[in-house]
Enzyme design. Sequence first.
Site, PDB file in Angstrom:
ATOM      1  N   GLU B  69       0.749  -1.274   0.165  1.00 59.06           N
ATOM      2  CA  GLU B  69       0.136   0.176  -0.237  1.00 59.06           C
ATOM      3  C   GLU B  69       0.701   1.663   0.025  1.00 59.06           C
ATOM      4  O   GLU B  69       0.773   2.194  -0.673  1.00 59.06           O
ATOM      5  CB  GLU B  69      -0.413   0.003   1.164  1.00 59.06           C
ATOM      6  CG  GLU B  69      -2.881  -0.616   1.422  1.00 59.06           C
ATOM      7  CD  GLU B  69      -1.394  -1.995   0.847  1.00 59.06           C
ATOM      8  OE1 GLU B  69      -1.015  -2.529   1.319  1.00 59.06           O
ATOM      9  OE2 GLU B  69      -2.215  -3.653   0.853  1.00 59.06           O
ATOM     10  N   HIS B 138      -9.643  -6.801  10.896  1.00 55.47           N
ATOM     11  CA  HIS B 138     -10.318  -6.434   8.861  1.00 55.47           C
ATOM     12  C   HIS B 138     -11.728  -5.265   9.381  1.00 55.47           C
ATOM     13  O   HIS B 138     -12.176  -5.507   8.331  1.00 55.47           O
ATOM     14  CB  HIS B 138     -10.020  -7.592   8.333  1.00 55.47           C
ATOM     15  CG  HIS B 138      -8.607  -8.070   7.929  1.00 55.47           C
ATOM     16  ND1 HIS B 138      -7.864  -8.613   8.603  1.00 55.47           N
ATOM     17  CD2 HIS B 138      -8.515  -8.172   6.666  1.00 55.47           C
ATOM     18  CE1 HIS B 138      -6.924  -8.708   8.009  1.00 55.47           C
ATOM     19  NE2 HIS B 138      -6.636  -8.848   7.070  1.00 55.47           N
TER      20      HIS B 138
END
Lengths: 462, 334, 80
Positions: B69, B138
Amino acid sequence: MAEFTMPALGADMTEGTLVEWLVHPGDQVHKGDIIAVVDTAKAAIEVECFESGVVERLLVEPDATVPVGTALAVITPAGKQPVAQAEQPAAPPAALTPAMTPLVRHLAEERGVDLAAVHGSGPGGRVTRADVLATSPPRAHPKGREARRPSTRAAEHAPEQPQRVPSAAGVERDTSAAGPHRPTAARVRATPLARRLAAEADIELAGIDGTGSGGAVRAADVRAALRGPSPVRKPQVAAPGRPEAMRRAIGDLMARSKREIPHYYLSTTIDLAAATGWLREQNRRLPVTERLVPAALLLKAAARAAREVPQLNGFFIEGSFAAAPEVHLGVAVSLRGGGLVAPAIHHAADLPLPELMARLRDLVARARAGRLRGSEATDPTITVTSLGDHGVEAVFGVIYPPQVALVGLGKVVERPWAVDGLLGVRPVVTATLSADHRASDGATGARYLAALERLLQKPEEL
Amino acid sequence: MTKARAAHQAEPVTYREAMREAMREALAGDERVFLMGEDVGRYGGAFGVSLGLVEEFGPQRVRDTPLSESGFVGAGIGAAIAGLRPIVEVMTVNFSLLALDQILNNAATLLHMSGGQVSVPLVIRMTTGAGRQLAAQHSHSLEGWYAHIPGIRVLAPATLEDARYMLAPALADPDPVIIFEHGSLYNLSGVLPPDAGPVDLDSAAVRRPGSDISLITSGGSLGKTLEAAEQLAADHHVDAEVVDLRTLRPLDDATVIGSVRRTHRAVIVDEGWRTGGLSAEVAARITEHAFYDLDAPVERVCGAEVPVPYAAQLEQAALPQVPGIVAAARRAVG
Amino acid sequence: MNHDQAMALVQDVLTEIVPDADFTTIGPDTRFREALELDSLDFLNLVERLAERAGCRIDEDDYPRLVTLDSSATLLAERT
């Protein structure tokens, strides 16, 4: 700490003059006690206070004219610590403790330094670390530790917790008093909206029961109070002996009424034979002091009729009508030298006739003497005006905002009347209704006058 | 293969499809626009949003990135600075933490630090939220964190129309825009209104007008809030107004405050944790601007202050639900 | 009580009710109720005080006689 402020006695009042104080600093006062006389453009009114406690300080001198809302006096409510002036002869009267940073304050506590006695050499008299060190007694004061309370939280302390500052001598002093940041024990717990509504409607929060959490007064409670019996209004003031000012004040109110209220008018003529006959019989048996005047009958009937037609009994506020559960009948009283006031007879629909008569006499007497009470001036839910004694047969009056109706009564006159198909002569009175078309319509008004007429046919039931 | 859909077709469309159509329109209309992220190309996107796009526009315009990322968000920043209009898809906000330095210290700050010379017209799309048993690492809702940062715009499309039409003005914005798509919304299905068209990014929307209380929410919590409003009306005679914030930064104070001024009570529904979250910001603004109109303390219905549980019933218990919203509203109304 | 005493009494009571009553303009035959703008309550007050001070009974039937100072004084003198 509660402030007693210049009340607004009526939607049109902006300022008032303190005429005299009826209490002195140090006097015990109870909620409802009359503590001052205040003059307005209209009349002098005796003003009740809304706190119980001790008068601490009078802030305004007699003859001063101040705007509505100005603090006139300070009252220490019952249960609150009084200003600690008596206990701190050496301390500056207004300051809790001298200004200093939390660290310095901690240091002072550790050292057992009497903060009030420390001279602040910093900017603005601030107490510095050096000042504390300079005044520290020899170390390890045994009492300092156990008596220590984090006085850095002075301003955030819950109300009424006394703050203990260890002094050099180890004596704990209650310094909860004084200072601009002291929370007021008498502060009413209310939502911001409720507070604003109460202020707009000129009523005191203190008298309202709160339904919110912790008894907080909410907007609905304020609205209920406005409809309910005698919301404790900020006391009103009137001033006798100033006819021009009164005329102007009345004129302004009437102009406003005419401007804002869409009036409609109804009229009816009522046969009073039964009523006057009954009255004469009653009065024959009563001593002078207890005799009833026809006005008493008419007022009682007007009040009862208002109870039957609630759309005419209440206030038009904030764009909508709120019916009042009680009928507090305003009675228009003309004052000698010109002028008009319309104070309330509370619960007029329920008073026994003799009592209503007595209240009426008392009210008129005090109104003419300029000695009305605040609640009388602010509570009327509907008003009656009678010019019968002046020889006028019918009067179509102007509604007193925020009320929504005005009943007019003329002179009782003998008139030809059809009775059972034959021509007779009866004492009759012309009753009129001026009403606010935003709150009611002609049909409703007609019901009122019909009720009034019906009630007056059975005077023994009034 | 996906079928091309015109915006004003009366056929039902999903949130996912609406977002896809938005990207298609952008890719077709401006050659500077490109999409990049993990699995956006061949796989069609982790949530299927970009399904079919690489076939239509080719691998230069729809780029699969490595699992990094920080790297590909940084690349997106660079591309934006260089004059392109990247749409960077970060699979979820959970993974964006690895790119937080890029987003905060570069994307949000370069315009300032360069004295206005360097602007970063970057759009980052992220999936957010919980409720699908993806467990503690998550399931975050960190929109509040991003809304904290000056220099970026933060969007939370909660409706089909916003999913379809918020992308275009976001791409036109010369400064970074982050779009949060709640994972539970992708299957949201419905018909776009016939007059649906370009939307502004500056205003909150009153999704349900009401008079007794303002329920203020955004993104994935909108559905539950609307349901709570219906229940309040049906069972408790409370007429609730539902405000969809739409843009989390900058907040549309006028709409929110205007609503509270009318209803005098507010409940803020936010899936993120309440402490220092978006709900705290909205509550503070209500206090600042509507204090004198409040008839009850501002209520907040937020995620429980715990890492999001994995077990289904625990997870549901840890998130804002309709009964909790109804209860909060009733507390405020009293 | 004789007529003059009664007259004085009526004037006194009227002055109590209407402090600025001007008896130079209100003669013995002036209808004082209109001149002084007495309403029904004022009048009742008058009756009450007269009855009390004169020590006599005044009924509603007597009210028509309480119109001028002269007629009022005559009534009181009769009763006492």
